[in-house]
Design an enzyme around this catalytic site. Sequence first.
Site, PDB file in Angstrom:
ATOM      1  N   SER A   1     -34.899 -23.173 -15.987  1.00 13.38           N
ATOM      2  CA  SER A   1     -35.671 -24.239 -16.618  1.00 13.38           C
ATOM      3  C   SER A   1     -35.079 -25.576 -16.207  1.00 13.38           C
ATOM      4  CB  SER A   1     -35.634 -24.082 -18.144  1.00 13.38           C
ATOM      5  OG  SER A   1     -36.315 -25.150 -18.771  1.00 13.38           O
TER       6      SER A   1
ATOM      7  N   GLU B   1     -52.898 -19.345 -20.369  1.00  7.61           N
ATOM      8  CA  GLU B   1     -51.712 -18.598 -20.776  1.00  7.61           C
ATOM      9  C   GLU B   1     -51.862 -18.081 -22.204  1.00  7.61           C
ATOM     10  OE1 GLU B   1     -48.122 -20.743 -19.937  1.00  7.61           O
ATOM     11  OE2 GLU B   1     -48.678 -21.093 -17.850  1.00  7.61           O
ATOM     12  N   SER B   2     -53.109 -17.745 -22.573  1.00  7.81           N
ATOM     13  CA  SER B   2     -53.338 -17.121 -23.873  1.00  7.81           C
ATOM     14  C   SER B   2     -52.385 -15.944 -24.031  1.00  7.81           C
ATOM     15  CB  SER B   2     -54.780 -16.637 -23.996  1.00  7.81           C
ATOM     16  OG  SER B   2     -55.677 -17.731 -24.018  1.00  7.81           O
TER      17      SER B   2
ATOM     18  N   ASN C   1     -29.669 -14.463 -17.679  1.00  7.52           N
ATOM     19  CA  ASN C   1     -29.307 -15.868 -17.888  1.00  7.52           C
ATOM     20  C   ASN C   1     -30.533 -16.749 -18.068  1.00  7.52           C
ATOM     21  OD1 ASN C   1     -30.275 -16.726 -15.226  1.00  7.52           O
ATOM     22  ND2 ASN C   1     -28.475 -15.716 -14.405  1.00  7.52           N
TER      23      ASN C   1
ATOM     24  N   GLU D   1     -35.374 -15.889 -21.777  1.00 12.62           N
ATOM     25  CA  GLU D   1     -36.218 -16.914 -21.158  1.00 12.62           C
ATOM     26  C   GLU D   1     -36.288 -18.137 -22.061  1.00 12.62           C
ATOM     27  OE1 GLU D   1     -40.067 -15.517 -19.962  1.00 12.62           O
ATOM     28  OE2 GLU D   1     -39.305 -14.837 -18.024  1.00 12.62           O
TER      29      GLU D   1
ATOM     30  N   HIS E   1     -38.401 -21.540 -23.695  1.00 17.16           N
ATOM     31  CA  HIS E   1     -39.687 -22.154 -24.061  1.00 17.16           C
ATOM     32  C   HIS E   1     -39.385 -23.566 -24.543  1.00 17.16           C
ATOM     33  CE1 HIS E   1     -43.934 -20.445 -24.796  1.00 17.16           C
ATOM     34  NE2 HIS E   1     -43.541 -20.161 -23.578  1.00 17.16           N
TER      35      HIS E   1
ATOM     36  N   HIS F   1     -41.468 -23.452 -12.262  1.00 20.18           N
ATOM     37  CA  HIS F   1     -41.415 -22.430 -13.312  1.00 20.18           C
ATOM     38  C   HIS F   1     -41.702 -21.037 -12.766  1.00 20.18           C
ATOM     39  CE1 HIS F   1     -41.304 -21.307 -17.519  1.00 20.18           C
ATOM     40  NE2 HIS F   1     -42.434 -20.637 -17.395  1.00 20.18           N
TER      41      HIS F   1
END
Length: 747
Positions: A542, A315-316, A502, A96, A98, A51
């Site tokens: 990803s 990763e708050s 992309n 991006e 998720h 990642h």
Amino acid sequence: MNLSSALAPATLEQAQEMGLRADEFDKIIEILGRTPNFTEMCVYSVMWSEHCSYKNSIKWLKTLPKDGPHMLVKAGEENAGLVDIGDGLGCAFKIESHNHPSAIEPYQGAATGVGGINRDIFTMGARPIAQLNSLRFGKLDNARTKWLLGGVVKGIGDYGNAFGIPMVGGEVYFDDSYQANPLVNAMSVGLVKTGNIISSKAKGVGNPVFIVGSATGKDGIKGASFASKDITEESAKDLPSVQVGDPFQEKLLLEATLELAETDTIAGMQDMGAAGITCSTSEMSAGGNVGMDIHLDLVPTRQDGMLPFEILLSESQERMLIVVKKGQEETVQRIFEKWDLHAVKIGEVTEGPEVRYFMNGTLVGEIPAKSLVLGGGAPVYEREYKEPAYYKEAKKFSIDQVNEPADYVVVARQLVAHHNICSKKWVYEQYDSMVGTVNMSTNKPSDAAVVNVKGTNKALAMSVDCNGRYVNADPEVGTMIAVSEAARNIVCSGGEPSAITNCLNFGNPYNPEVYWQFVGAIKGMGAACKKFQTPVTGGNVSFYNQTVNEDGSAKPVFPTPTIGMIGVLKDKSLQTTLDFKYKGDLIYLLGNSYDDINSSEYLYSYHGVKNSPAPHFNLDEEFKLQECMKGLIRNNYISAAHDVSDGGLFVSLVEMGLPNSLGFDIVTDGDIRKDAFLFGESQSRIVVTVVEDYEDEFLDFVAESQVTVMLLGHVTKGRMTVDEENFGFIEDMRHLYEESIAMEMAK
């Protein structure tokens, strides 16, 4: 775990549990000249995850074109891509994924994806003005799919609406391949004065380092590692890896940041996304060829007693790292205090090259910054790849293997109602598309979203595109089609394509057949981007998007290299819409038609043929068509334009008729099989309407452009007629087209 164990030498077993390979652990020992402690090993595990490091993809990503006529920032140099649109303005944009967080907690997974991508934009000093998204799910009649779709859409809507940035476009697809692993790709677009661009590189030895925004909690710890492994039945245990977002806090952070951008106080700034403090400190240091001393005990936290690795890996959301010019600390603190946000000095820039982390005066980690990052010491792998058997098998398909339908009206109605083709009204009505008063497409539908650039005569056109079925059929051709369709959508809306970002969604890179898909997609993207002079400004890779079965076998998602493209309308008057305007207008088809139903929704859904080649596509043919379209729009020869894509020509005509309740009377091409002509998805075709008074000028221009043109027929008051067969009235299609998803979700 306590502080002493967090500082104890790490073991190979611990490293492997965190996703590091044995040879990578050995490399870390070689870099440091000693065994890393547990905290340092955690830092390497997230920074060397796929990642963050792109270790399995960077070799091929480097082959993509990065130079273009409008570039202000090249791929990888800053938080997002940046192109010059004139008038002293730059357009920052990025897409991006998720995916994994959304698979186990769709609401927060999608919401924090929206928050993160917007922070990438405003940390550059740009104000976000528009958002888009690209979503993929399993079949909609599945209960889990409905839960995922409902959660993702609500998460995007709640966060984006509260944050106050309009959602102007997107796409939603459904297919079995995405059943366990949905794809949630978010794109943000912003504007910045070219003199106010903020760099993500740290500089100035002795400059103070501030953390700003929200407090740091335990949500999202190991999120980067979580994103770099498969989704399995055990993935629900990774729920703490999903971050929790607060759009109102982000809105305050946006305003404080843009106020800060108007001052001369910032020496560098970066969003805390994947890997949190770890990533921002190491990447900013490596980018500026400096180091940092960071005091973790000074970081505002939500929980007492957080250990160093927890603070580093959290990763708050709604946090950023700022390098402040020495002597300007009070200005920064005053601005953030005004917006009721933390702005705490946690360290300073050093000569480096190490980033050093302290806890209550104790050194808990010391790592050369460049050893952590992409382009530095992070591993780079060249994976094995091989052509899968299905690819050769697909080439055997011929249109002669399927019969023409007995009833074309039945097929037409089925396609118009199909969840991949019908209106996504149920989705987009949950989004605020008008906040900010920049959306120019709300009542003027066009192939791309068109957004006003206030204070100028310009507008931006933007689109997200990818048909994963095409890419699965032929990765190289399918990705060329994705780039070309994005450009075609922008051109049909009156814009000039500028650059792309992309989001590359694939299965496990260690699977040679998956990696073959990835390599082919990169080759196709590179070829198309060079042709259209639309450089790649950056994006996201990803991997590990697949279903893992109980027996250990894996089924990857369709390879889905989502393309986000930006274009510029040099004059707002060039905006071109897709809707039929008046009864009697002539309907023309530009581009060549073929006896081709390959990978079409018609072949896939109606006939059940799941394996066929990609639709017909020729890059030179496509380029010539788009150049012709630009001239037609500049000369005002056409009154509407809509490309032929999913569902084929018939669906395009219905979509053109619905806005003003107008129908069509057309004839098909006798040299092309009727189902291929109406429902095939061969590329490089655009439907246009022409006012009869301009017909001669239109035909002369098309002839000079050497583009094939065919008169289909004319616009009617509402009846749909094909080859003198009555297909009903356009209003008969409205319910099928607009309510299909809502009806399924209500079951």
